[in-house]
Design a protein around this motif. Structure first.
Motif, PDB file in Angstrom:
ATOM      1  N   VAL A  12      35.543  51.274  43.126  1.00  0.00           N
ATOM      2  CA  VAL A  12      34.783  50.107  43.588  1.00  0.00           C
ATOM      3  C   VAL A  12      33.356  50.150  43.042  1.00  0.00           C
ATOM      4  O   VAL A  12      32.845  49.165  42.516  1.00  0.00           O
TER       5      VAL A  12
ATOM      6  N   TYR B 148      44.287  46.761  41.080  1.00  0.00           N
ATOM      7  CA  TYR B 148      43.918  45.744  42.057  1.00  0.00           C
ATOM      8  C   TYR B 148      42.403  45.552  42.127  1.00  0.00           C
ATOM      9  O   TYR B 148      41.899  44.435  42.026  1.00  0.00           O
ATOM     10  N   VAL B 149      41.682  46.663  42.287  1.00  0.00           N
ATOM     11  CA  VAL B 149      40.240  46.592  42.539  1.00  0.00           C
ATOM     12  C   VAL B 149      39.517  45.849  41.414  1.00  0.00           C
ATOM     13  O   VAL B 149      38.742  44.923  41.668  1.00  0.00           O
TER      14      VAL B 149
END
Lengths: 305, 360
Positions: free
Chosen positions: A129, A237-238
């Protein structure tokens, strides 16, 4: 000795042999048990839950959700985009990663090699992230890149760099490139240097040596690296979620939405299964390619994975 | 320039860090000559070969091939080819493509390639193996592919880096004969790196014995075996008994005292030796004859048998003559073996010319 007695005796021998084989199998494979247990709990079990979820609508077994997924152009667009982005990021990773790997293996002094590899792996110590958010700072409307370009007078107003497919590819490449570099480097590291000397000895220029010897012999690493980056990019996904800004949806985002926002579990499960099927198909193709290559003796180095 | 030397090294030196791998080496290899670089591992023989191949460049001195200075010529433009110790066959190419590799890089026409590759595969008796991959061949066959791959380019000189090192003894002997045969047939100069003195003697026209980066002696094999100039060469080529003594009276022959016994020796530089000067002699074990009765020869050392060892074709006798190391004699006479027992007093004798005076 009668025929029957011989038969009985042979059956006895077979039974003993079978018992021995079973014991040998247990003896040879027990170190795998913890890993197998873990896989069973966290991989096989969720899968066995997802598959029924996608084909059982509460009253009967049906493939109607798959019909929905494969029949709707919207899903095809998302599937197409997922593959396109994974393909782009794999390609860019290869183009940037191969020279980097070559540099680390051949140019960097042995004393600094460890440092080079540490630098490559260092980003992996940080949360995905954080790493992806860093790109929003760089690519944002008032981000570093836009301001620099404006100061240089190359553009007059900020360019839209964030929240599009380009941003996603940039982010994916950034996250995935260590996997490509390390996989290719491990194969290059094990390449017999005397083969390149032999090529030069036979009159091959440095370029010809690379194209005719080094590159073909490092193909197992290239294939393994591409495969790794492609599947990781496809299921990421991130990165697409943060850099795509919700506009450029990929399959992993759809799965997340259907499971946790819309609570349409059958649809989410169906998309998961499609993604899984495609990934398994790729693994199969990869293994086939390697097996054919090995049978023809064309791949001198074992695959890195 | 009609240079008779195919390869010429002029005081070539090469250092790796602080190690002087090759130290002022000068060598000439004639057209069609088979020269071996012989020495223990780390003596600089492989580095010398790599300097000729162009994988290394000298710190000082010159490498000339066919009269041309190679200072600016990279490996891929040199008229030499190498047979590597590990063969270095391309695992992703067939035997045919391996052999054709050099021709294709030089832009040889296709029909020419399809004529020459089979010719050379035939030469190494691998005509049927063109479509195979190296991994499908035995060690000996791979070795022959490596030879064909190098020779098909018709180099001015073929460099071989311990090419038979990985083969078992029987195959090695067989390949030695094939190598010699090939070299004669093609008339190409060979420079052959080996640490096996027997191999060097069997194959070479001339041998360069190397140690610590230097060439100690560069002569015909027989001259080196029969007239080693230094203790290292005497010891490394064949077996040798080294006797250290003191000159008693100069002249031809010299009188020398070894372990309190007087023997004779001849040396070209005998006149320069003063009484009392130290002198070292090398004597080949097979040149020493052992007897129970005192022989008439002037070169006799009296001693006691320490050990006798049966070797099949011959046997060895270890004698304590009062020197530092026991004297080793190789005998072929079977009747003698039974008569000699450890502890027995015997006489060791040799001809005057078999006692080689070493300069170092």
């Amino acid at each position: 000795m009668s025929m029957a007695a011989v038969g009985v005796e042979q059956a006895g021998i077979l039974r003993v042999a079978r018992g021995r084989a079973r014991r040998a199998l247990i003896r040879d494979t027990w170190p795998l048990f913890p890993a197998l247990a873990l896989l069973a709990a966290f991989f096989v079990l969720p899968l066995t839950l997802i598959l029924p979820e996608s084909v059982y609508d509460g009253t009967r077994v049906t493939l109607s959700v798959y019909g929905t997924v494969l029949g709707d152009a919207y899903y095809w667009i998302v599937i197409g985009r997922s593959f396109r982005l994974a393909l782009y990021s794999t390609f860019v990773c290869l183009v940037l990663g191969y020279p980097t790997a070559y540099y680390c293996v051949r140019v960097v002094h042995p004393r600094w090699k460890r440092v080079a590899y540490m630098l490559l792996i260092a980003p992996l110590f940080t949360s995905a992230v954080i790493r992806v958010m860093a790109w929003t700072v760089i690519l944002g409307r008032n981000g570093i890149l836009n301001r620099t370009l404006m100061q240089m007078g190359l553009i007059e107003s900020p360019v839209r760099l964030l929240y599009n497919e380009l941003a996603i590819v940039v982010g994916l490449v950034y996250v995935m490139i260590p996997f490509m570099v390390l996989t290719v480097a491990s194969v290059l590291e094990n390449l017999d240097r005397s083969l390149e000397e032999a090529a030069q000895d036979l009159g091959a220029t440095p370029v010809a040596t690379f194209l005719r010897v080094t590159l073909p012999l490092s193909l197992p690493g290239v294939i393994a690296g591409c495969f790794l980056v492609f599947t990781l990019s496809l299921s990421a996904y991130v990165t697409p979620a943060l850099l795509g800004g919700g506009r450029s949806k990929v399959m992993s985002m759809l799965i997340f939405e259907y499971f946790l926002r819309v609570f349409n579990w059958p649809l989410g499960a169906a998309i998961s299964c499609v993604l899984l099927a495609v990934t398994l198909l790729l693994i199969w193709v990869y293994n086939r390619a390697l097996a054919v290559g090995a049978r023809r003796g064309r791949l001198g180095v074992e695959a890195a994975i | 320039m009609g240079d008779e030397w195919v390869v010429r090294l002029e005081t070539v030196s090469k250092a790796f860090g602080r190690v002087r791998a090759v130290d002022a080496v000068s060598l000439q290899v004639g057209r069609g000559e088979f020269v071996s670089l012989l020495g223990p591992s780390g003596c600089g023989k492989t580095t010398t070969l790599r300097l000729i191949a162009g994988f290394e460049f000298p710190d000082s001195g010159r490498v000339l091939i066919s009269g041309r200075d190679m200072a600016e010529v990279p490996a891929f433009r040199r008229p030499v080819n190498t047979v590597f110790q590990s063969y270095a066959l391309f695992p992703h190419l067939t035997v045919f493509d391996n052999v054709a590799f050099g021709l294709r890089r030089r832009g040889v026409a296709k029909d020419e390639i399809h004529r020459r590759v089979p010719e050379f595969l035939n030469l190494v008796r691998l005509s049927e193996f063109g479509a195979r991959y190296p991994s499908q061949l035995s060690g000996g066959q791979q070795q022959r592919v490596a030879l064909a791959r190098a020779l098909v380019n018709r180099p001015d000189v073929l460099l071989l880096d311990e090419p038979l090192g990985a083969l078992d003894l029987k195959l090695r002997k067989q390949m030695q004969v094939e190598l010699k045969h090939l070299q004669r047939e093609l008339g190409i100069s060979f420079i052959y790196v080996t640490h096996d003195q027997e191999e060097a003697l069997a194959l070479s026209d001339r041998i360069a014995v190397m140690e610590a980066g230097q060439v100690l002696q560069f002569e015909r094999g027989r001259s080196i075996y029969e007239g080693p100039r230094s203790r290292f060469v005497a010891d490394f080529i064949g077996e040798a008994n080294i006797l250290e003594g003191i000159v008693e009276t100069p002249g031809q022959p010299l009188a020398v005292i070894v372990a309190n016994q007087r023997i004779r020796a001849q040396s070209l530089h005998a006149d320069a030796l003063q009484p009392g000067a130290p002198i070292t002699l090398a004597i080949r074990p097979e040149r020493i004859s052992v007897s129970l009765q005192p022989p008439t020869s002037p070169n006799v050392l009296k001693g006691r048998i320490v050990e006798k060892i049966y070797l099949g074709g011959s046997f060895l006798i270890y004698l304590d003559v009062g020197a530092r190391d026991p004297l080793v004699a190789r005998c072929g006479h079977r009747g003698l073996f039974d008569q000699l027992e450890p502890g027995a007093g015997v006489y060791a004798a040799w001809e005057l010319e078999d006692g080689i005076v070493l300069s170092q």
